[in-house]
Design a protein around this motif. Structure first.
Motif, PDB file in Angstrom:
ATOM      1  N   LYS A  17       0.829  -1.205   0.000  1.00 56.37           N
ATOM      2  CA  LYS A  17       0.000   0.000   0.000  1.00 56.37           C
ATOM      3  C   LYS A  17       0.864   1.256   0.000  1.00 56.37           C
ATOM      4  O   LYS A  17       0.583   2.227  -0.712  1.00 56.37           O
ATOM      5  N   LYS A  18       1.918   1.257   0.808  1.00 53.34           N
ATOM      6  CA  LYS A  18       2.800   2.430   0.889  1.00 53.34           C
ATOM      7  C   LYS A  18       3.480   2.689  -0.455  1.00 53.34           C
ATOM      8  O   LYS A  18       3.583   3.831  -0.898  1.00 53.34           O
ATOM      9  N   LYS A  19       3.943   1.622  -1.100  1.00 49.33           N
ATOM     10  CA  LYS A  19       4.615   1.782  -2.390  1.00 49.33           C
ATOM     11  C   LYS A  19       3.647   2.310  -3.442  1.00 49.33           C
ATOM     12  O   LYS A  19       3.993   3.178  -4.248  1.00 49.33           O
ATOM     13  N   GLN A  20       2.416   1.785  -3.433  1.00 52.39           N
ATOM     14  CA  GLN A  20       1.411   2.243  -4.391  1.00 52.39           C
ATOM     15  C   GLN A  20       1.088   3.716  -4.185  1.00 52.39           C
ATOM     16  O   GLN A  20       1.010   4.493  -5.147  1.00 52.39           O
ATOM     17  N   GLN A  21       0.932   4.116  -2.934  1.00 49.34           N
ATOM     18  CA  GLN A  21       0.637   5.514  -2.635  1.00 49.34           C
ATOM     19  C   GLN A  21       1.792   6.423  -3.038  1.00 49.34           C
ATOM     20  O   GLN A  21       1.584   7.548  -3.516  1.00 49.34           O
ATOM     21  N   ASP A  22       3.014   5.933  -2.862  1.00 47.75           N
ATOM     22  CA  ASP A  22       4.193   6.720  -3.219  1.00 47.75           C
ATOM     23  C   ASP A  22       4.223   6.988  -4.721  1.00 47.75           C
ATOM     24  O   ASP A  22       4.451   8.114  -5.177  1.00 47.75           O
ATOM     25  N   VAL A  23       3.971   5.946  -5.519  1.00 52.50           N
ATOM     26  CA  VAL A  23       3.987   6.090  -6.976  1.00 52.50           C
ATOM     27  C   VAL A  23       2.876   7.023  -7.444  1.00 52.50           C
ATOM     28  O   VAL A  23       3.115   7.977  -8.200  1.00 52.50           O
ATOM     29  N   VAL A  24       1.654   6.764  -6.981  1.00 55.52           N
ATOM     30  CA  VAL A  24       0.508   7.570  -7.416  1.00 55.52           C
ATOM     31  C   VAL A  24       0.658   9.027  -6.975  1.00 55.52           C
ATOM     32  O   VAL A  24       0.414   9.965  -7.751  1.00 55.52           O
ATOM     33  N   TYR A  75       6.809  -1.799 -20.959  1.00 62.76           N
ATOM     34  CA  TYR A  75       7.093  -1.922 -19.527  1.00 62.76           C
ATOM     35  C   TYR A  75       8.099  -0.857 -19.089  1.00 62.76           C
ATOM     36  O   TYR A  75       9.159  -0.694 -19.697  1.00 62.76           O
ATOM     37  N   CYS A  76       7.762  -0.121 -18.017  1.00 61.49           N
ATOM     38  CA  CYS A  76       8.672   0.884 -17.456  1.00 61.49           C
ATOM     39  C   CYS A  76       9.465   0.301 -16.289  1.00 61.49           C
ATOM     40  O   CYS A  76      10.687   0.418 -16.238  1.00 61.49           O
ATOM     41  N   GLY A  77       8.769  -0.327 -15.330  1.00 59.19           N
ATOM     42  CA  GLY A  77       9.476  -0.905 -14.196  1.00 59.19           C
ATOM     43  C   GLY A  77       8.567  -1.078 -12.993  1.00 59.19           C
ATOM     44  O   GLY A  77       7.367  -0.786 -13.036  1.00 59.19           O
ATOM     45  N   ASP A  78       9.162  -1.555 -11.887  1.00 57.92           N
ATOM     46  CA  ASP A  78       8.420  -1.738 -10.643  1.00 57.92           C
ATOM     47  C   ASP A  78       8.744  -0.597  -9.690  1.00 57.92           C
ATOM     48  O   ASP A  78       9.313   0.427 -10.092  1.00 57.92           O
ATOM     49  N   TYR A  79       8.400  -0.760  -8.411  1.00 54.87           N
ATOM     50  CA  TYR A  79       8.595   0.336  -7.459  1.00 54.87           C
ATOM     51  C   TYR A  79      10.075   0.656  -7.269  1.00 54.87           C
ATOM     52  O   TYR A  79      10.457   1.829  -7.175  1.00 54.87           O
ATOM     53  N   GLU A  80      10.917  -0.389  -7.200  1.00 57.78           N
ATOM     54  CA  GLU A  80      12.344  -0.157  -6.941  1.00 57.78           C
ATOM     55  C   GLU A  80      12.987   0.686  -8.044  1.00 57.78           C
ATOM     56  O   GLU A  80      13.732   1.636  -7.767  1.00 57.78           O
ATOM     57  N   THR A  81      12.698   0.346  -9.310  1.00 54.53           N
ATOM     58  CA  THR A  81      13.293   1.118 -10.415  1.00 54.53           C
ATOM     59  C   THR A  81      12.681   2.517 -10.483  1.00 54.53           C
ATOM     60  O   THR A  81      13.356   3.479 -10.847  1.00 54.53           O
ATOM     61  N   PHE A  83      11.687   4.216  -7.834  1.00 51.38           N
ATOM     62  CA  PHE A  83      12.308   4.960  -6.737  1.00 51.38           C
ATOM     63  C   PHE A  83      13.710   5.430  -7.133  1.00 51.38           C
ATOM     64  O   PHE A  83      14.092   6.574  -6.855  1.00 51.38           O
ATOM     65  N   ASP A  84      14.485   4.555  -7.794  1.00 49.63           N
ATOM     66  CA  ASP A  84      15.834   4.939  -8.236  1.00 49.63           C
ATOM     67  C   ASP A  84      15.766   6.104  -9.215  1.00 49.63           C
ATOM     68  O   ASP A  84      16.578   7.037  -9.146  1.00 49.63           O
ATOM     69  N   ASP A  88      17.271  10.018  -8.830  1.00 52.95           N
ATOM     70  CA  ASP A  88      18.208  10.563  -9.817  1.00 52.95           C
ATOM     71  C   ASP A  88      17.591  11.671 -10.667  1.00 52.95           C
ATOM     72  O   ASP A  88      18.217  12.129 -11.622  1.00 52.95           O
ATOM     73  N   ASN A  89      16.354  12.104 -10.322  1.00 55.21           N
ATOM     74  CA  ASN A  89      15.648  13.109 -11.129  1.00 55.21           C
ATOM     75  C   ASN A  89      15.524  12.670 -12.591  1.00 55.21           C
ATOM     76  O   ASN A  89      15.734  13.453 -13.520  1.00 55.21           O
ATOM     77  N   MET A  90      15.164  11.378 -12.777  1.00 56.09           N
ATOM     78  CA  MET A  90      15.045  10.825 -14.127  1.00 56.09           C
ATOM     79  C   MET A  90      13.691  10.130 -14.317  1.00 56.09           C
ATOM     80  O   MET A  90      13.587   9.153 -15.057  1.00 56.09           O
ATOM     81  N   VAL A  91      12.655  10.618 -13.641  1.00 52.86           N
ATOM     82  CA  VAL A  91      11.347   9.961 -13.697  1.00 52.86           C
ATOM     83  C   VAL A  91      10.753  10.012 -15.102  1.00 52.86           C
ATOM     84  O   VAL A  91      10.169   9.039 -15.580  1.00 52.86           O
ATOM     85  N   TYR A  92      10.902  11.155 -15.792  1.00 48.23           N
ATOM     86  CA  TYR A  92      10.325  11.261 -17.135  1.00 48.23           C
ATOM     87  C   TYR A  92      11.002  10.287 -18.097  1.00 48.23           C
ATOM     88  O   TYR A  92      10.336   9.679 -18.945  1.00 48.23           O
ATOM     89  N   ALA A  93      12.305  10.139 -17.974  1.00 50.56           N
ATOM     90  CA  ALA A  93      13.015   9.163 -18.813  1.00 50.56           C
ATOM     91  C   ALA A  93      12.553   7.752 -18.468  1.00 50.56           C
ATOM     92  O   ALA A  93      12.380   6.912 -19.353  1.00 50.56           O
ATOM     93  N   PHE A  94      12.333   7.481 -17.186  1.00 56.00           N
ATOM     94  CA  PHE A  94      11.832   6.181 -16.734  1.00 56.00           C
ATOM     95  C   PHE A  94      10.463   5.890 -17.347  1.00 56.00           C
ATOM     96  O   PHE A  94      10.182   4.765 -17.774  1.00 56.00           O
ATOM     97  N   LEU A  95       9.617   6.911 -17.401  1.00 59.91           N
ATOM     98  CA  LEU A  95       8.272   6.744 -17.951  1.00 59.91           C
ATOM     99  C   LEU A  95       8.233   6.798 -19.475  1.00 59.91           C
ATOM    100  O   LEU A  95       7.192   6.533 -20.076  1.00 59.91           O
ATOM    101  N   GLY A  96       9.348   7.165 -20.096  1.00 64.32           N
ATOM    102  CA  GLY A  96       9.371   7.286 -21.552  1.00 64.32           C
ATOM    103  C   GLY A  96       8.689   8.544 -22.043  1.00 64.32           C
ATOM    104  O   GLY A  96       8.155   8.583 -23.162  1.00 64.32           O
TER     105      GLY A  96
END
Length: 210
Positions: A17-24, A75-81, A83-84, A88-96
């Motif tokens: 639940k905590k991980k889901q809330q963090d992502v959303v 596929y972008c990744g799971d919570y761990e990727t 979070f990384d 690294d301020n690379m969320v947009y690159a992570f999301l494509g």
């Protein structure tokens, strides 16, 4: 492009639940358009998520746990990727997705571009003006080499100790992560069993009513 976040709305795991809330929460803070897909109440969502997570990204038991993030069908990744990438301020690159102008990620991309261009310019100037380089006498070069060798020998022991400490820390971190994954997987499996039992009970009630 739509970002898809697969969640378990009725998960009994506090960690999930905590991980889901963090992502959303982070996606909402960035004002990124996304869609939540519940795997606890929708069997199609659950099967699609499991089938489309790459094999190399799945845990040992082959059942990926939420949250899992996709860009359309990619596929972008799971919570761990995730979070990384956030660290690294690379969320947009992570999301494509392209970073918006003025964001930290856009500034970092501009800085990297400048550094690359500057390095290229320096190399080009060095090639065009080889006579500008300063020659060092052979005696000085030999003396510097001997001093460097002496410093290297003296630094080997502390470096080995640091490496041993780092390896120990990494091993402990891996053990803790594996334990957490096992706990989460056990909780997810228990939750799935409960859902199946509830569905069977509903079917039996319907049959008895008929």
């Amino acid at each position: 492009m739509v970002i898809k976040v697969f969640l378990a709305s009725s998960s009994g795991s506090t960690a999930i639940k905590k991980k889901q809330q963090d992502v959303v929460g982070f996606l909402e803070a960035l004002k990124v358009d996304y869609t939540q897909l519940d795997i606890a109440c929708n069997e199609e969502n659950r099967m699609w998520m499991r089938q489309n997570v790459p094999e190399e990204k799945k845990p040992a038991n082959g059942i990926p746990l939420p949250p899992q993030i996709f860009n359309e069908n990619g596929y972008c990744g799971d919570y761990e990727t995730f979070f990384d990438a956030k660290e690294d301020n690379m969320v947009y690159a992570f999301l494509g997705l392209p970073p918006p102008p003025g964001s930290k990620e856009a500034e970092l991309a501009d800085e990297e571009h400048v550094v690359e261009n500057g390095t290229h310019a320096e190399e080009t100037n060095a090639e065009e003006n080889p006579d500008d380089s300063i020659e060092v006498p052979v005696e000085e070069r030999n003396g510097n080499d001997e001093a460097t060798e002496g410093e290297t020998v003296g630094d080997e022991a502390p470096a080995e100790e640091d490496q041993a400490v780092e390896e120990t820390d990494e091993a402990q971190a891996e053990e803790e992560e594996e334990q957490e994954e096992e706990d989460l997987q056990s909780e997810e499996e228990e939750e799935l069993r409960q859902l199946e039992e509830e569905e069977e009970a509903e079917v039996q009630e319907e049959e008895e009513t008929e």
